[in-house]
Design a protein around this motif. Sequence first.
Motif, PDB file in Angstrom:
ATOM      1  N   VAL A  20       0.840  -1.204   0.000  1.00 34.97           N
ATOM      2  CA  VAL A  20       0.000   0.000   0.000  1.00 34.97           C
ATOM      3  C   VAL A  20       0.873   1.251   0.000  1.00 34.97           C
ATOM      4  CG1 VAL A  20      -1.654   1.332   1.387  1.00 34.97           C
ATOM      5  CG2 VAL A  20      -1.985  -1.119   1.047  1.00 34.97           C
ATOM      6  N   TYR A  21       1.928   1.259   0.799  1.00 32.78           N
ATOM      7  CA  TYR A  21       2.835   2.403   0.848  1.00 32.78           C
ATOM      8  C   TYR A  21       3.485   2.653  -0.515  1.00 32.78           C
ATOM      9  CZ  TYR A  21       7.067   5.064   1.764  1.00 32.78           C
ATOM     10  OH  TYR A  21       8.072   5.992   1.692  1.00 32.78           O
ATOM     11  N   ILE A  23       2.446   1.748  -3.514  1.00 29.25           N
ATOM     12  CA  ILE A  23       1.461   2.185  -4.507  1.00 29.25           C
ATOM     13  C   ILE A  23       1.145   3.663  -4.319  1.00 29.25           C
ATOM     14  CG2 ILE A  23      -0.950   1.951  -5.210  1.00 29.25           C
ATOM     15  CD1 ILE A  23      -0.636  -1.070  -4.754  1.00 29.25           C
ATOM     16  N   ARG A  24       0.930   4.087  -3.084  1.00 25.76           N
ATOM     17  CA  ARG A  24       0.649   5.515  -2.837  1.00 25.76           C
ATOM     18  C   ARG A  24       1.836   6.382  -3.234  1.00 25.76           C
ATOM     19  NH1 ARG A  24      -2.682   6.299   2.779  1.00 25.76           N
ATOM     20  NH2 ARG A  24      -4.561   5.216   2.088  1.00 25.76           N
ATOM     21  N   ARG A  25       3.023   5.950  -2.906  1.00 27.08           N
ATOM     22  CA  ARG A  25       4.232   6.709  -3.237  1.00 27.08           C
ATOM     23  C   ARG A  25       4.399   6.816  -4.753  1.00 27.08           C
ATOM     24  NH1 ARG A  25       8.280   9.703  -0.517  1.00 27.08           N
ATOM     25  NH2 ARG A  25       9.848   9.964  -2.111  1.00 27.08           N
ATOM     26  N   ASN A  26       4.128   5.737  -5.466  1.00 23.93           N
ATOM     27  CA  ASN A  26       4.248   5.726  -6.913  1.00 23.93           C
ATOM     28  C   ASN A  26       3.254   6.689  -7.551  1.00 23.93           C
ATOM     29  OD1 ASN A  26       5.114   4.942  -9.460  1.00 23.93           O
ATOM     30  ND2 ASN A  26       3.594   3.322  -9.587  1.00 23.93           N
ATOM     31  N   LEU A  27       2.026   6.721  -7.058  1.00 24.44           N
ATOM     32  CA  LEU A  27       1.032   7.636  -7.614  1.00 24.44           C
ATOM     33  C   LEU A  27       1.428   9.087  -7.379  1.00 24.44           C
ATOM     34  CD1 LEU A  27      -2.275   5.809  -6.633  1.00 24.44           C
ATOM     35  CD2 LEU A  27      -1.230   5.968  -8.897  1.00 24.44           C
ATOM     36  N   LYS A  28       1.968   9.370  -6.200  1.00 28.33           N
ATOM     37  CA  LYS A  28       2.413  10.729  -5.889  1.00 28.33           C
ATOM     38  C   LYS A  28       3.582  11.130  -6.793  1.00 28.33           C
ATOM     39  CE  LYS A  28       4.482  13.487  -2.276  1.00 28.33           C
ATOM     40  NZ  LYS A  28       5.270  13.414  -1.054  1.00 28.33           N
TER      41      LYS A  28
END
Length: 55
Positions: A20-21, A23-28
């Motif tokens: 989850v971390y 994926i969120r970092r990649n989107l940002k």
Amino acid sequence: MELNWYIIGAVILFAIILLVYLIRRNLKDEKEVIEHFNEQSATFPDDEPEANDPQ
């Protein structure tokens, strides 16, 4: 055998949190990179000929 289930559960929980971390970092990061390249492309002149354009 009981201890093994606790270890397996902890590893699976850690893997889910890490996923989850990331994926969120990649989107940002993807949003920041898109904004960066959009800003850079605005500074390039559009009337330069390409190498493969017919003259």
